[in-house]
Design an enzyme around this catalytic site. Sequence first.
Site, short mmCIF file in Angstrom:
data_model
loop_
_atom_site.label_atom_id
_atom_site.label_comp_id
_atom_site.label_asym_id
_atom_site.label_seq_id
_atom_site.Cartn_x
_atom_site.Cartn_y
_atom_site.Cartn_z
CD GLU A 1 84.35 58.07 36.69
OE1 GLU A 1 84.51 57.51 35.58
OE2 GLU A 1 83.39 57.83 37.45
CB THR B 1 74.23 52.38 25.89
OG1 THR B 1 74.94 52.11 27.11
CG2 THR B 1 72.92 51.62 25.90
CG ASP C 1 85.79 53.38 28.78
OD1 ASP C 1 86.12 54.41 29.40
OD2 ASP C 1 84.60 53.05 28.57
N GLY D 1 77.43 59.10 27.48
CA GLY D 1 76.94 59.95 26.41
C GLY D 1 75.56 59.57 25.87
P1 13P Z 1 76.97 55.15 27.55
O1 13P Z 1 76.86 53.66 27.54
O2 13P Z 1 75.90 55.79 28.36
O3 13P Z 1 77.03 55.70 26.17
O4 13P Z 1 78.33 55.51 28.28
C1 13P Z 1 79.54 55.27 27.65
C2 13P Z 1 80.69 55.47 28.54
O5 13P Z 1 80.76 56.42 29.29
C3 13P Z 1 81.79 54.50 28.46
O6 13P Z 1 82.78 54.75 29.38
#
Ligand code: 13P
Length: 280
Positions: free
Chosen positions: A133, A230, A81, A207
């Site tokens: 992105e 998160t 990621d 998310g």
């Molecule tokens: P959150 O930490 O808001 O869930 O985002 C996750 C994310 O987009 C990782 O690339």
Amino acid sequence: MLVNMKDLLLDAEQGNYAVGSFSVANMEMVLGVIKAAEELKAPIILQIAEVRLKQSPLELIGPLMVAAAKEAKVPVAVHFDHGKTFEKISQALDIGFTSVMFDGSHLPLDENIAETNRVIAKARKYGAAVEAEIGCVGGSEDGSEDIAINCTNPADAVRFENETGVDALAIAIGNAHGNYKSTPKLRFDILEEVDRITKTPLVLHGGTGITPDDFVRCSKTGIKKINIATATFDKVEQTVRSAYGNGAISGYYDLQGAEVEGAYQNAKKHILIFGTDNKA
Ligand code: 13P
């Protein structure tokens, strides 16, 4: 079983749902997420972001993620990621990740396209998928920056798709990494327009804190991958804290069990919201 992310997203397009992509930081989180996926017969993606490698070195957690995916009874893609450097993206591919993200969202569009194409050329040699992105998702993956949200320009999405052929495209529609200060108001007008004029599976970052209704609406409007980070870390921490509070932890292995349980609960909750259960 370890699968290519492209195949998971193709199935998601056909089935009109979105696949959960869960960030993990240790073995307990990997075990918890896979336990939920197996129980619900859900395809999932395991991911780790480049900024998290200072806590979880890629050469250690990467092989663990790939091995866990191979052992799983459901399809699991392993994704790198927010790749920032060609070096770490290459390392993830060498370890066996079946998907990598190049995050050039901070670059001018021309440069983002050029760098994404360089990553695609590399990833194709491994048969791996590539996510990119455009626009800029707010916050940052490790909370160290408060990047302003810069919503995706739909015309840029068309150009990006035509000039890269990327497998998945993360867009910015008012979403942000980390906990939102108030309920986010997603720009569904932008999402609908991007979905209408592009063919690439779209990705929703940030998310954590998005409402179940908005998740479902996104998944019916071109979003085929939803990133959750998160919420997992928070749920693991809260589960451990309350287990201590209840006197349920009397030794190390109870602590370890509480971590697995927290990751399991969080993944289960999101898989059910996304409607990915029984899609394996
Ligand atoms: P959150 O930490 O808001 O869930 O985002 C996750 C994310 O987009 C990782 O690339």
